[in-house]
Design an enzyme around this catalytic site. Structure first.
Site, PDB file in Angstrom:
ATOM      1  N   CYS A 112       7.173   2.007  -3.638  1.00 21.14           N
ATOM      2  CA  CYS A 112       7.023   0.407  -3.587  1.00 21.14           C
ATOM      3  C   CYS A 112       7.361  -0.077  -5.003  1.00 21.14           C
ATOM      4  O   CYS A 112       8.335  -0.359  -5.092  1.00 21.14           O
ATOM      5  CB  CYS A 112       5.326   0.432  -3.395  1.00 21.14           C
ATOM      6  SG  CYS A 112       4.789  -1.243  -3.050  1.00 21.14           S
ATOM      7  N   HIS A 125       4.546   3.381   1.247  1.00 20.95           N
ATOM      8  CA  HIS A 125       3.680   4.513   0.775  1.00 20.95           C
ATOM      9  C   HIS A 125       3.663   5.593   1.662  1.00 20.95           C
ATOM     10  O   HIS A 125       2.780   5.851   2.405  1.00 20.95           O
ATOM     11  CB  HIS A 125       2.270   3.897   0.403  1.00 20.95           C
ATOM     12  CG  HIS A 125       2.137   2.732  -0.481  1.00 20.95           C
ATOM     13  ND1 HIS A 125       1.725   2.916  -1.614  1.00 20.95           N
ATOM     14  CD2 HIS A 125       2.587   1.297  -0.390  1.00 20.95           C
ATOM     15  CE1 HIS A 125       1.737   1.872  -2.465  1.00 20.95           C
ATOM     16  NE2 HIS A 125       2.118   0.797  -1.570  1.00 20.95           N
ATOM     17  N   GLU A 163       2.548   8.211   0.793  1.00 19.49           N
ATOM     18  CA  GLU A 163       1.530   9.178   0.457  1.00 19.49           C
ATOM     19  C   GLU A 163       0.281   9.138   1.265  1.00 19.49           C
ATOM     20  O   GLU A 163      -0.624  10.000   1.409  1.00 19.49           O
ATOM     21  CB  GLU A 163       1.168   8.971  -1.160  1.00 19.49           C
ATOM     22  CG  GLU A 163       0.633   7.652  -1.300  1.00 19.49           C
ATOM     23  CD  GLU A 163       1.408   6.451  -1.732  1.00 19.49           C
ATOM     24  OE1 GLU A 163       1.237   5.673  -2.428  1.00 19.49           O
ATOM     25  OE2 GLU A 163       2.676   6.713  -1.413  1.00 19.49           O
TER      26      GLU A 163
END
Length: 552
Positions: free
Chosen positions: A384, A510, A512
């Site tokens: 990001c 993102h 994750e």
């Protein structure tokens, strides 16, 4: 009042004595156990703060904001839920006081309660119960975590709502689990049960008698101590469960199963299930406890003093280690320290990761870290804001665009290589207005990203307002940066990389948020593998005398 017919069983988890005991992890671990028994499980977090969602909160106060596929900005516990159970979380899986009151007030303004006095009971509690029921639809079990600590004034409406739930749905369909603390007093050389007794007393004073007690402690509780807790807290002895500290959080389902936690739940809810299948959990715990190798990753950010600010990121890196059978050692480096003291903190790193963030503070330190990783051929991963820093660094030092920057960081920059998205320019409200949730992306043939994913079409979660400025595509591509991931219409840059570099990827999304211990996200698997390769190559090129010294 006759109980409603319930296809779903409800488990409500509360916490006492102190905050941060791990209700989210305990709830998620129970969810993993019940799912391993063949049940369809969903989760729910009830947060007592008055914010509609945590999207506008400072990470130093609240920690990470977790984002779901449907664009909900939620509590970080939903990240735990998704990592432990297979059910994707949605807007329905996080309730806040702010959202509940907003809905009730909107109904009052419409005239839905015309003629009535709107009160906490029944209107607020009914709204909470309706949202719990909506989240449970289509599932065998809902595990609902009540945020905060018993005794807090903010959580009272939620506790009252879950108290009423048993009367509404029947005792055989609703149980209460209370997580409490049993501290060890070193000067007395003994565990103390009084905090637990007082916490249960507080809860029963609100009309909720816990069925199971989870006792957070740093050591095992013997039978005598469990019997004492059971006697004074009015629960069965086998319903007192040791929730001891563990080396690896993914060991929790195994520890709880050894304590018979899932058996107690199944018995009290009268659920017939298969024996849990825990082989995959045992495998990853074995890897975590006995890694074949270690790798060091430098995480360069601005919220490094509060580890929960990057909770999903930390776990995704651990998943990368599990996938590569190694331990990932994290060095959290404040980017402002790099600005003040230089890049010395990066010297021992096997890889550099620049995570998400907002605002001007610390950006030059992040850009310096990106440059170091690019020039030293150190594996780099930007997420990001981290991807945006990578683009800025390349524009400045490779393309020669002096003072290139993001319009967010420097509105007066002559080269806004990162700019506010067109759709964001007319928005003046902050809450829930970013580009949020899952969006598709198409990866370029032959790119590192496509190789890592093993496919061309992907979908990833986003949370941002600023994007790569299309006016600079030609400039960066002509100097060697590849824009290897684009939105399906080709208008938005989602992934950048540098061909010829061992591993240099930046992504606007993102990843994750979609990584799990049993299914590591491919970008984290690939990044950790690249860091391992760098470590191995560096070790192989050390002078002989250095190797001998290291072995000593």
């Amino acid at each position: 009042m006759s109980a409603k017919k319930a296809k779903t069983k409800f488990i409500f988890v509360t916490g006492g004595v102190v905050s941060s005991l791990g209700k989210g992890l305990a709830s998620a671990s129970l969810g993993a156990l019940l799912e391993s028994r063949g049940l369809k499980v969903t989760m729910l977090k009830m947060d007592p703060y008055i914010n509609v969602d945590p999207g506008t909160m400072n990470p130093f106060q609240h920690g990470e904001v977790f984002v779901t596929d449907d664009g909900a900005e939620t509590d970080l516990d939903l990240g735990h839920y998704e990592r432990f159970v297979s059910t994707p979380m949605t807007q329905k899986n996080n309730i806040t006081t702010g959202r509940v009151y907003l809905s009730v007030i909107e109904k009052e303004r419409r005239g839905d309660y015309l003629g009535g006095t709107v009160q906490v009971i029944p209107h607020i509690t009914d709204e909470i119960k309706a949202r719990i029921a909506a989240a449970a639809e289509g599932f065998d079990v809902l595990i609902g975590e009540v945020g905060g600590t018993v005794g807090d004034i903010e959580s009272l409406p939620f506790l009252e709502a879950v108290r009423q739930f048993r009367a509404d749905y029947g005792r055989e369909n609703v149980i209460y689990v209370h997580l409490t603390l049993v501290p060890y007093i070193s000067s007395a050389h003994e565990l103390k049960t009084k905090p637990t007794q007082h916490s249960v007393k507080e809860l029963t004073g609100l009309g909720i008698q816990p069925d199971v007690l989870l006792c957070r402690t740093d050591r095992a509780l013997d039978r005598k101590l469990k019997a004492k807790i059971a006697l004074f807290c009015n629960v069965e002895e086998n319903a007192v469960v040791t929730a001891r500290d563990v080396e690896c959080i993914y060991e929790l389902p195994l520890v709880f199963h050894e304590e018979g936690f899932d058996d107690r739940i199944a018995e009290r809810l009268n659920m017939w299930t298969r024996a849990p299948k825990l082989a995959r959990w045992r495998k990853i715990v074995a890897i975590a406890k006995n890694p074949k190798e270690h790798v060091r990753i430098a995480v360069v950010g601005k919220y490094v003093d509060v580890v929960d600010s990057y909770k999903s990121l930390n776990e995704a890196l651990a998943h990368g280690g599990l996938a590569n059978e190694c331990a990932v050692d994290l060095d959290y480096i404040d980017s402002e320290v790099i600005e003040e003291q230089g890049l010395g903190a990066l010297r021992d790193a096997d890889g550099v990761l620049v995570p998400a963030g907002f605002g001007q503070r610390g950006t030059e330190g992040k850009i310096a870290a990106v440059r170091y990783a690019r020039e030293q051929h150190l594996p780099f991963f930007g997420i990001c804001f981290g991807m945006q820093m990578a683009v800025i660094e390349f524009a400045r030092h490779v393309c020669g665009l002096e003072r290139a920057n993001s319009a967010e960081v420097d509105p007066e920059t002559p080269h806004p290589v990162i700019d506010l998205m067109t759709a964001q320019k007319s928005i003046d409200k902050k809450g829930g207005t970013m580009r949020l949730g899952a969006y598709p992306c198409v990866l370029a043939d032959g790119s590192l990203a496509a190789k890592v994913y093993g496919k061309k079409k992907i979908s990833e979660r986003h949370r941002h307002r600023y994007e790569f400025n299309d006016a600079y595509r030609g400039a960066v591509e002509s100097r060697g940066m590849r824009l290897s991931g684009l939105s399906p219409d080709g208008t938005l840059v989602e992934v950048v990389e540098i061909p010829g570099h061992p591993w240099f990827i930046g992504c606007q999304f993102h990843p994750e948020f979609k990584s799990k211990p049993l299914d590591c996200h491919p970008l984290f698997r690939g990044f950790v593998r690249a860091a391992l390769a760098h470590r191995s190559a560096a070790r192989d090129t050390l002078p002989l005398g250095t190797l001998r010294a290291a072995r000593r």
